[in-house]
Design a protein around this motif. Structure first.
Motif, mmCIF file in Angstrom:
data_model
loop_
_atom_site.group_PDB
_atom_site.id
_atom_site.type_symbol
_atom_site.label_atom_id
_atom_site.label_comp_id
_atom_site.label_asym_id
_atom_site.label_seq_id
_atom_site.Cartn_x
_atom_site.Cartn_y
_atom_site.Cartn_z
ATOM 1 N N LYS A 253 0.347 -1.265 -0.193
ATOM 2 C CA LYS A 253 0.679 0.290 0.077
ATOM 3 C C LYS A 253 0.958 1.370 0.204
ATOM 4 C CE LYS A 253 -3.704 0.198 2.555
ATOM 5 N NZ LYS A 253 -4.296 -0.008 3.824
ATOM 6 N N GLN A 254 2.082 1.297 0.938
ATOM 7 C CA GLN A 254 3.022 2.560 0.592
ATOM 8 C C GLN A 254 3.356 2.475 -0.455
ATOM 9 O OE1 GLN A 254 5.715 2.166 3.656
ATOM 10 N NE2 GLN A 254 6.318 4.307 3.436
ATOM 11 N N ALA A 255 4.183 1.811 -1.042
ATOM 12 C CA ALA A 255 4.700 1.935 -2.572
ATOM 13 C C ALA A 255 3.959 2.266 -3.626
ATOM 14 C CB ALA A 255 5.138 -0.369 -3.326
ATOM 15 N N ARG A 256 2.475 1.732 -3.253
ATOM 16 C CA ARG A 256 1.377 2.207 -4.399
ATOM 17 C C ARG A 256 0.864 3.991 -4.354
ATOM 18 N NH1 ARG A 256 -1.160 -2.890 -3.166
ATOM 19 N NH2 ARG A 256 -2.746 -1.705 -1.974
ATOM 20 N N TRP A 257 1.174 4.092 -3.164
ATOM 21 C CA TRP A 257 0.974 5.710 -2.355
ATOM 22 C C TRP A 257 2.251 6.339 -2.684
ATOM 23 C CZ3 TRP A 257 4.117 8.070 0.999
ATOM 24 C CH2 TRP A 257 3.327 9.684 1.798
ATOM 25 N N GLN A 258 3.543 5.585 -3.028
ATOM 26 C CA GLN A 258 4.231 6.465 -3.162
ATOM 27 C C GLN A 258 4.863 6.544 -4.614
ATOM 28 O OE1 GLN A 258 7.728 4.774 -1.267
ATOM 29 N NE2 GLN A 258 7.182 5.878 0.332
ATOM 30 N N ALA A 259 4.289 5.803 -5.661
ATOM 31 C CA ALA A 259 3.739 5.612 -6.997
ATOM 32 C C ALA A 259 3.291 6.516 -7.631
ATOM 33 C CB ALA A 259 3.700 4.386 -7.829
ATOM 34 N N ALA A 260 1.631 6.864 -7.364
ATOM 35 C CA ALA A 260 0.216 7.715 -7.703
ATOM 36 C C ALA A 260 1.192 9.208 -7.247
ATOM 37 C CB ALA A 260 -0.437 7.698 -5.908
ATOM 38 N N GLY A 261 1.934 9.574 -5.599
ATOM 39 C CA GLY A 261 3.192 10.563 -5.461
ATOM 40 C C GLY A 261 3.653 11.119 -6.285
ATOM 41 N N VAL A 262 4.746 9.820 -6.903
ATOM 42 C CA VAL A 262 5.380 10.488 -8.210
ATOM 43 C C VAL A 262 4.542 10.612 -9.017
ATOM 44 C CG1 VAL A 262 7.234 9.615 -9.644
ATOM 45 C CG2 VAL A 262 7.599 9.455 -7.002
#
Length: 362
Positions: A253-262
């Motif tokens: 979930k954290q990886a998906r959230w970071q990818a969405a922020g980028v």
């Protein structure tokens, strides 16, 4: 944590230890009302009358006030109703009620402290049964390892009253030894034998030597196995790790959230650069503000589209398709009825001029 009605119904316990003082919490009055004939009747004393430290626990030997010196063993206790249930003392029920163990109030119980030889007031020796008429609490504390409260039971007053202690130390009443129920022996027909447990039923493949199987080929073979057969001897462990992993884990979930922020940062930068390349008489500040505005509009559109996509679940899509088909069938039936409509010849019927001219041409 609040109480529940089921906890009140199952308040009678055979464990002598006190793990919490939740029996001192108030009980709603409507819980005591029976909703149906089959509901058990709940009896709860007021909070001010409940006992905080129970000195009469399962396993103790007691006698009942007013019933002579007969000893009884405590089977269970109910801290909400201040009742003590006696072991082996069955109270026969009526034809409509089942037999239950007899219960007495906590105040009628006297702890048995063993048989002692004492000197009577006349100077003789006598064998007596000593009972604790009043029991006090000393050194109450919490035991972290056992996760329960513990204290010492002190005999403040005894029966008979002329019993004299040999020392000035308080007379400590030991706690009874709790006997855990015996577990039934395991059924050999239901238990797995040792040779079956130790039998090797899976041999992991050598992933370094053999190449993993194609995931798409495996899926296609499930739906259409005839044209392209799938080689089942090739390992599938790589794909199983992906399939059986939890997609809702914290790291993923954290990886998906970071990818969405980028992605948002890159998209915002792209909109701003596009406006700065075409100023058209605007200042750089105005162009940058215009790019940020368009970026926010794009984010809002994506949010609405995602909301709409989530709204169209499989069930809702099926309902919409069913309604569309039903409306289409209804329209087709109505059109078919109008096309096949035939009027009987009768007076005052006129065929339109346009229709009559077409018929003559035909």
């Amino acid at each position: 944590m609040s109480l529940s009605r089921s906890q009140i119904q199952k308040a009678a316990t055979r464990f002598p230890w006190t793990k919490n003082f939740r029996h001192l919490l108030p009980v709603p009055k409507h819980w005591l009302d029976r909703q149906s004939f089959y509901d058990p009747g709940l009896k709860v004393v007021p909070v001010k009358d409940r006992i905080k430290h129970w000195n009469v626990v399962p396993g103790d030997q007691i006698r009942i006030r007013g019933e002579g010196g007969k000893l009884h063993e405590v089977m269970s206790i109910n801290r909400f109703s201040n009742r003590v249930y006696l072991k082996g003392n069955i109270k026969e029920g009526s034809p409509n009620k089942m037999a239950v163990n007899r219960s007495v109030h906590y105040s009628r119980c006297q702890l048995f402290m063993g048989n002692h030889t004492v000197t009577t007031p006349l100077g003789g020796l006598k064998q007596i049964s000593l009972f604790a008429r009043r029991v006090g609490v000393r050194d109450p504390h919490w035991q972290p390892k056992l996760r329960r409260f513990d204290w010492k039971r002190i005999a403040v007053a005894t029966t008979p009253a002329y019993f004299k202690k040999t020392s000035r130390a308080p007379l400590v009443i030991p706690w009874p030894k709790h006997e855990f129920p015996e577990r039934p022996a395991a059924n050999k027909f239901y238990d797995t034998t040792k040779d079956v447990v130790l039998k090797i039923t899976y041999q992991p493949p050598d992933l370094q030597k053999s190449s993993p199987a194609d995931e798409n080929a495996y899926v296609n073979a499930l739906f259409n196995p005839q044209p392209k057969p799938f080689d089942e001897s090739r390992p599938m462990e790589f794909h199983l790790a992906k399939e059986l992993s939890n997609p809702h884990g914290r790291a993923k979930k954290q990886a998906r959230w970071q990818a969405a922020g980028v992605r948002k940062a890159e998209l915002s930068k792209k909109f701003v650069e596009r406006e700065l390349m075409n100023l058209n008489g605007r200042s750089a500040k105005a162009a940058r503000a215009e790019g940020v505005f368009k970026f926010r509009q794009k984010m809002e559109e994506e949010r609405k589209m995602e909301k709409k996509r989530r709204w169209f679940t499989a069930e809702r899509v099926a309902n919409i398709e069913r309604k569309v088909k039903r409306k289409q069938r209804k329209a087709d039936k109505q059109k078919e009825k109008l096309t096949q409509l035939v009027l009987k010849e009768a007076a005052n019927q006129v065929i339109p001029a346009a229709e009559s001219s077409k018929r003559k041409q035909v």
